[in-house]
Design an enzyme around this catalytic site. Structure first.
Site, PDB file in Angstrom:
ATOM      1  N   GLU A  49       0.739  -1.312   0.444  1.00  0.00           N
ATOM      2  CA  GLU A  49      -0.244  -0.080  -0.049  1.00  0.00           C
ATOM      3  C   GLU A  49       0.885   1.368   0.088  1.00  0.00           C
ATOM      4  O   GLU A  49       0.656   2.491   0.702  1.00  0.00           O
ATOM      5  CB  GLU A  49      -0.951  -0.076   1.071  1.00  0.00           C
ATOM      6  CG  GLU A  49      -1.538  -0.824   1.207  1.00  0.00           C
ATOM      7  CD  GLU A  49      -3.202  -0.288   1.948  1.00  0.00           C
ATOM      8  OE1 GLU A  49      -3.468   0.781   2.188  1.00  0.00           O
ATOM      9  OE2 GLU A  49      -4.166  -1.521   1.585  1.00  0.00           O
ATOM     10  N   HIS A 272      -2.151  -1.063  10.609  1.00  0.00           N
ATOM     11  CA  HIS A 272      -1.610  -2.652  10.471  1.00  0.00           C
ATOM     12  C   HIS A 272      -0.392  -2.713  11.320  1.00  0.00           C
ATOM     13  O   HIS A 272       0.394  -1.909  11.309  1.00  0.00           O
ATOM     14  CB  HIS A 272      -1.203  -3.211   8.908  1.00  0.00           C
ATOM     15  CG  HIS A 272      -2.729  -4.120   8.014  1.00  0.00           C
ATOM     16  ND1 HIS A 272      -2.721  -5.473   7.410  1.00  0.00           N
ATOM     17  CD2 HIS A 272      -3.555  -3.026   7.571  1.00  0.00           C
ATOM     18  CE1 HIS A 272      -3.869  -5.091   7.177  1.00  0.00           C
ATOM     19  NE2 HIS A 272      -3.788  -3.641   6.958  1.00  0.00           N
TER      20      HIS A 272
END
Length: 443
Positions: A49, A272
């Site tokens: 990402e 995360h």
């Protein structure tokens, strides 16, 4: 007896959540990530990402001294988001884009625009050839009604195929990334069983981090706790997987994760948690003969094959469910398109009334007539594009299902070659040709 040489490698994997202008505190978090990577000096860094190439280039400049070799994998409308940084020279790279990756009209999820893929980099770690993979699979969003499960299963299938077919000459294989799958989910079991990859959290001798190795936790301030339900504390969907080869054994000495906060900073690196695995690579010159190794592995091979047959059969069933849904949606698009076409013909017929009946007036106001025509064309264009998309999805699912059918047949044929019961010291005729098998993690 065997002579061994040991090499230690530290690997980090992190989903950076780096959507410019949408992710919270994106520039500040990238600065924090860069500082952490400079300080910790991991050997290999696998990032997901990193959607903006500008952010990648910023990290590249910052890590020029600690990680002089890097690569950014480009794919899709906004990129694959995959990047790798390494202390070891990168000799070759390759990107494989998954054939299925969600739906373009689900814009609020955004996966389709991301070009989800797996990136491969070939490194030399000392005298060893290492194939390093970084990937990011389609998100789940709703566990009870997972619309994307067939897509994620196909992605896992293509991922294991890609790893198996590209890592034959590698001494070490390392895979890191956000798999968006729980440890015992179908796609995860398919990936690990077929490739022989081992989970660093399961294999580690020492662990320091979140409970049960979770990488998406409720204590992270960027996380909406409702999205984690029914898992109140969190879930484990990010992994570092690895396997060795016939001449290299690989062990995980320690593993750690971040804990939802960063000391001296108001927010964490990402939504995360970052994973770090300390791997130990041991090369050896074994005096054990191939016949002895075959004798040791023979008993467990049949059980692994039987398990793999069940997993692939389960995956094939899930793909068939996706096939049924795709066929239904394509039929709906076709039927809606036919209705739009019929409406357009009806409007054209009404438009010819003044021509056929001289002096008659147009029964509809001109503005309403044009708006209805525009609606008909919009319906035709939308249904045409959807029909094409569902046809592509259908063919991708059919291709994966055909591959799984062939794989099940091949595995069952191998399974029939194993005796049901045989004394361990019985004479066995060695095969004429040794072929690498799906159930041997060290080949």
């Amino acid at each position: 007896m065997a002579n061994t040489d040991s090499v230690k490698v530290r690997v980090l994997s992190l989903n950076c959540w780096g959507i410019r202008y949408l992710s919270k505190h994106c520039p500040q978090r990238y600065a924090m990530i860069g500082d952490m990577l400079c300080r910790e000096e991991h050997d290999i860094v696998l990032l997901q990402e990193v959607w903006s190439e500008k952010d990648y280039l910023s990290l590249k400049r910052k890590l020029a001294c600690s990680h002089p070799y890097s690569h950014y994998f480009k794919s899709g409308v906004i990129g694959s988001g995959l990047a790798i940084f390494s202390k070891h020279r990168i000799h070759d790279t390759f990107l494989f884009r998954y054939s299925l990756n969600g739906y373009p009209y689900m814009a609020h999820h955004g996966d389709w625009f991301g070009g989800k893929a797996v990136g491969m980099a070939i490194l030399n770690i000392g005298s060893l050839i290492a194939n390093v993979y970084v990937t990011h699979l389609h998100a789940e969003y709703c566990r009870d009604k997972d619309l994307y499960l067939p897509h994620r299963v196909v992605q896992a299938w293509e991922l294991q195929q890609f790893i198996r077919h590209t890592s034959a000459g590698a001494d070490v294989v390392i895979l890191g990334g956000d798999l968006n799958m729980h440890p015992e989910d179908l796609g995860n079991r398919l990936l690990r069983s077929y490739t022989g990859l081992r989970d660093s959290y399961v294999e580690t001798a020492k662990f320091d981090g979140c409970e049960d190795g979770m990488t998406l936790i409720a204590d992270n301030p960027f996380i909406n706790k409702k999205e984690l339900l029914p898992f109140e504390k969190g879930i484990r969907i990010d992994y570092i997987l690895f396997k060795g080869s016939s001449k290299t054994d690989i062990y995980c000495d320690f593993m750690s994760t971040t804990n939802g906060s960063v000391p001296d900073h108001p927010f964490p690196y990402s939504d995360h948690e970052a994973l770090t695995a300390g791997l130990r690579l041991e090369t050896h010159t074994s005096t054990e003969t191939g016949r002895d190794r075959q004798s040791k592995n023979k008993d467990s091979a049949a059980g692994k094959l039987a398990e793999l047959v069940d997993i692939v059969t389960e995956a094939r069933t899930e793909v068939k469910v996706g096939l049924h849904c795709a066929e239904s949606m394509r039929y709906t698009a076709k039927r809606t398109g036919v209705m739009g076409l019929a409406l357009l013909f009806l409007e054209l017929a009404i438009a010819t009334v003044p021509w056929l009946a001289l002096g008659a007036e147009q029964p509809f106001p001109r503005t309403s007539f044009y708006l209805l025509a525009a609606l008909c064309f919009a319906i035709l264009l939308t249904t045409f594009l959807l029909y094409i998309f569902y046809t592509i999805e259908l063919k991708s699912l059919q291709g994966a299902e055909d591959q799984m059918r062939l794989a099940v047949g091949s595995l069952q044929e191998k399974l029939r070659g194993f005796p049901l019961a045989q004394p361990h010291n019985a004479q066995r005729r060695p095969p004429k040709v040794h072929e690498p098998s799906a159930f041997d993690p060290e080949e």
